[in-house]
Design an enzyme around this catalytic site. Sequence first.
Site, PDB file in Angstrom:
ATOM      1  CB  SER A 280      -0.959   0.010   1.203  1.00  0.00           C
ATOM      2  OG  SER A 280      -0.225  -0.007   2.415  1.00  0.00           O
TER       3      SER A 280
ATOM      4  CG  HIS B  84      -4.205  -0.979  -0.898  1.00  0.00           C
ATOM      5  ND1 HIS B  84      -4.681   0.323  -0.884  1.00  0.00           N
ATOM      6  CD2 HIS B  84      -3.892  -1.273   0.381  1.00  0.00           C
ATOM      7  CE1 HIS B  84      -4.624   0.796   0.352  1.00  0.00           C
ATOM      8  NE2 HIS B  84      -4.153  -0.150   1.134  1.00  0.00           N
TER       9      HIS B  84
ATOM     10  CE  LYS C 233      -7.302   0.059   2.191  1.00  0.00           C
ATOM     11  NZ  LYS C 233      -7.722  -0.475   3.500  1.00  0.00           N
TER      12      LYS C 233
END
Length: 427
Positions: free
Chosen positions: A214, A242, A273
């Site tokens: 990340s 991610h 996310k």
Amino acid sequence: MSLGKATRGLVKPLRGVLRPSASAVSRSYAAVAEARAVLKSELDAIRTAGTWKAERIITSKQGPHINVDGSRGSMLNFCANNYLGLSSHPEVVQAGIDALKSYGAGLSSVRFICGTQDLHKTLEQKLAEFHEREDCILYASCFDANAGLFEVMLGPDDAVLSDELNHASIIDGIRLCRAKRLRYKHMDLSDLENKLKESQSSRMRLIVTDGVFSMDGDVAPLPGICDLAEQYRAMVFIDECHATGFLGTRGRGTDELLGVMDRVHIVNSTLGKALGGAAGGYTVGPKPLIDLLRQRSRPYLFSNSLPPPVVGCATKAVELLLASNEIAQSMTAKTMRFRNKMSQAGFTIAGSAHPICPVMLGDARLASLMADDMLKLGVYVIGFSYPVVPKGKARIRVQISAAHTDEDIDRCVDAFIQTGRKHGVVS
């Protein structure tokens, strides 16, 4: 004797017993004062080092344009994990409202007592389908998913091999297990192979890596990792926080991007996310493992169930991605537009072809000052420094969203150039 007099007669002798002495109170105050002094010293050191992390207050919903307390007008937001722009997508928001009305605000229970609704089972089924795995278990966060996996899966006869730059939640989760722990150099297949040779006497071997790291936006070399895993009879785990939703042709993640979906055995990821951005994490993998986690994983057993509105939002986000890859596909061109323009301007951008675009600056104070100056120009970004990243590798981490327009990206680059010239970073 009246009842009142009798009561007072009983209470009076007890006062000396129940009330602490003056010396005891004094010692207690002294202990608190000493603790305050220690904490203040730590806080002062953080400020002096230029690594103080202030929390800016947002007064609007999450999106490419936000309102920030103390700033005039709308700000361009380039530091959220809102990769697909689904945090405020109207269908996702409405799904949360519908779930709130139909299922309530929360369960007031853990899953195995009275905290499992059909809503939770539906989301788990859809996530398993999305990742093409046998089963899925939900957690309050991916941090919890990482904290709950290794302790259950691995014992003292096993070995875990972890990339040295794995996320803090992976590191903490591995610390909880009793397996032999080996750390290999970042994305170094040769060092990983040496560690695999060293662990051959172990019952089970689990290779653990972030799919995407990340802070730098670099992608794990999964084909090589899977080759080694098969050669040395190991399993492969990846954290896809991610990557889920936007990497790979259908947004399935790093394993799809690199063509190893059938060679990666366990995936942990997040709902916080790309998949709506609210909260929650999960593990997908073999059904026997998921069944065992339901029986023994402490963060799952001792945490309240995910609230229905959160589950409703995430379910809609997954349904959108199962129906179409259009949103995921829009990320590549926008990411490369930013990376190319920044590189042409003279900035150093770490990683490659990922929406995480770290603008490398080195100095912690410089990263903080530049982020503050960017805010004055109407662009919301954050400086990252130690202990979030290694000392000497401070940066401003820019994150591209599918919701950004080309004009948004160009304006962000222009602000970087103006700020970079002010601080002597570019000419």
